[in-house]
Enzyme design. Structure first.
Site, PDB file in Angstrom:
ATOM      1  N   LYS A   1      29.126  -4.669 -54.285  1.00 42.59           N
ATOM      2  CA  LYS A   1      30.462  -4.678 -53.671  1.00 42.59           C
ATOM      3  C   LYS A   1      31.042  -3.280 -53.783  1.00 42.59           C
ATOM      4  O   LYS A   1      31.010  -2.664 -54.849  1.00 42.59           O
ATOM      5  CB  LYS A   1      31.389  -5.681 -54.351  1.00 42.59           C
ATOM      6  CG  LYS A   1      32.788  -5.704 -53.700  1.00 42.59           C
ATOM      7  CD  LYS A   1      33.675  -6.811 -54.221  1.00 42.59           C
ATOM      8  CE  LYS A   1      34.225  -6.493 -55.603  1.00 42.59           C
ATOM      9  NZ  LYS A   1      35.221  -7.486 -56.043  1.00 42.59           N
TER      10      LYS A   1
ATOM     11  N   ARG B   1      37.105 -15.292 -55.198  1.00 46.44           N
ATOM     12  CA  ARG B   1      36.248 -15.491 -56.376  1.00 46.44           C
ATOM     13  C   ARG B   1      37.041 -15.237 -57.647  1.00 46.44           C
ATOM     14  O   ARG B   1      36.829 -15.876 -58.669  1.00 46.44           O
ATOM     15  CB  ARG B   1      34.980 -14.667 -56.289  1.00 46.44           C
ATOM     16  CG  ARG B   1      35.100 -13.147 -56.298  1.00 46.44           C
ATOM     17  CD  ARG B   1      35.272 -12.551 -57.683  1.00 46.44           C
ATOM     18  NE  ARG B   1      34.862 -11.168 -57.776  1.00 46.44           N
ATOM     19  CZ  ARG B   1      35.350 -10.322 -58.663  1.00 46.44           C
ATOM     20  NH1 ARG B   1      36.314 -10.678 -59.497  1.00 46.44           N
ATOM     21  NH2 ARG B   1      34.890  -9.089 -58.705  1.00 46.44           N
TER      22      ARG B   1
ATOM     23  N   LYS C   1      49.343  -5.825 -76.714  1.00 41.35           N
ATOM     24  CA  LYS C   1      48.310  -5.947 -77.743  1.00 41.35           C
ATOM     25  C   LYS C   1      48.562  -7.105 -78.687  1.00 41.35           C
ATOM     26  O   LYS C   1      47.621  -7.707 -79.208  1.00 41.35           O
ATOM     27  CB  LYS C   1      48.210  -4.636 -78.530  1.00 41.35           C
ATOM     28  CG  LYS C   1      47.696  -3.452 -77.728  1.00 41.35           C
ATOM     29  CD  LYS C   1      47.696  -2.187 -78.561  1.00 41.35           C
ATOM     30  CE  LYS C   1      47.222  -0.985 -77.745  1.00 41.35           C
ATOM     31  NZ  LYS C   1      47.266   0.267 -78.544  1.00 41.35           N
TER      32      LYS C   1
END
Length: 347
Positions: free
Chosen positions: A88, A132, A252
């Site tokens: 891709k 996808r 985080k």
């Protein structure tokens, strides 16, 4: 079992089969189920190691300064009964919608026969790429979200957010309310209108802030082009599942405090400058602290959700394997149905 390649003929006149976006839609590419099926197959192949997938390079140049300004090459080989290779090639420019009236990202996918290495197909890749990615969220949601969840938040309401929400609504009939937020209120309103036309029984709330949307939801999907984190752990309710599609959105502390962190591919996720890599360099995260790669959960090697109160984070970098397995599906359908345009390589 001996591997075979997908059917093609390179002699005496090698050719490519070209599939446009309209061709893909005609083959069912506008709905989620083909992608969900294919992604399940691809994730299982990933968990079993039946693939070759180099780290994807990012092509940038001076003046392309936004995190979304790049072209990425994503090569992969997948073995098994119908072995195939491919690439891709996906480009993105943050200014495309405002300056040119274009989708931010565009792509093509090339498939190669795994015995001759000849190219056999070229297809529009933007639809496959977006759908996808939504299918990855759907497969992960099946394993990682609370059973019977009803509330979903979508942060970022562009084309990727639309595909994500359409896929979740098609796959999970328990959903009753969506909480939509975008820095552009018009984008959130437009997505709410689109979804209401397809799913009139769903309540779409355009939230006043990302925080308000996240706090209301059991499943959270980030679909932005943010280049700095904004979503903190204290926004998440007990039992929340976060599909961090756009990668840079989550602080985080979410990685550090979540009950489980899942990735699609550790090596792809632990790339330079990504949040996981920053945490690894700081000594605050490691592969040992990772709960699983998603394919391991799909094949039952690792557990998914184990209690209603677990907070689970999915960090899906996106793999060439995902695109390849979906492109292979549509190539096979096109071959069987006579869809697409044959392009001679030499003539």
């Amino acid at each position: 079992m001996t591997s075979t390649t997908i059917a093609l003929s390179t002699s005496p006149a090698p050719h490519l089969l070209y599939l446009s976006r309209a061709d893909l839609v005609a083959l069912g590419g506008g709905t989620s189920q083909p992608y969900v099926n294919a992604i399940g197959t691809g994730l299982a192949a990933h968990a079993r190691g039946d693939y070759v997938q180099p780290l994807k390079p990012y092509l940038r140049w001076p003046g392309a300064d936004h995190i979304a300004d790049r072209i990425i090459a994503m090569p992969c080989y997948m073995g098994g009964e119908q072995a195939v290779a491919g690439l891709k090639w996906i480009g993105s420019r943050q200014h495309n919608p405002a300056r040119f009236g274009l989708e931010r990202a565009s792509a093509v996918i090339v498939l190669n026969d795994a015995q001759t290495n000849y190219p056999i197909a070229l297809m529009e890749g933007g639809l496959i790429s977006g759908m996808r990615t939504a299918a990855i969220t759907a497969v992960a949601t099946r394993h990682l979200a609370r059973r019977g969840f009803t509330e979903v938040a979508c942060i970022g309401c562009g084309p990727i957010g639309r595909m994500q929400m359409l896929t979740l609504l098609e796959q999970f009939p328990s959903i009753s309310q969506l909480h939509l937020f975008d820095l552009s209120p018009a984008a959130a309103d437009a997505l709410a209108t689109t979804l209401a036309e397809r799913f009139p029984h769903i309540a779409c709330v355009c939230a006043a802030s990302a925080e308000a949307a996240v706090r209301a939801a059991e499943v959270v999907v980030t679909c932005t082009v943010a280049d700095a984190p904004y979503l903190t752990f204290d926004w998440l309710k007990p039992g929340a599942f976060v599909s961090n599609v756009s990668i840079m959105d989550v602080h985080k502390d979410v990685y550090a405090k979540a009950d489980k962190v899942v990735v699609d591919d550790w090596d792809q996720s632990n790339r330079e400058k990504k949040i996981i890599n920053q945490l690894v360099l700081e000594g605050r995260f490691s592969r040992e602290k990772l709960h699983a790669e998603l394919g391991q959960i799909v094949i039952g090697e690792k557990p998914g959700r184990e209690s209603d109160d677990e907070i689970i984070l999915l960090n899906p970098m996106g793999m060439a394997l995902d695109d390849l397995v979906c492109a292979r599906h549509f190539y096979q359908l096109a071959q069987a149905g006579g869809v697409g345009t044959r392009l001679p390589l030499y003539g």
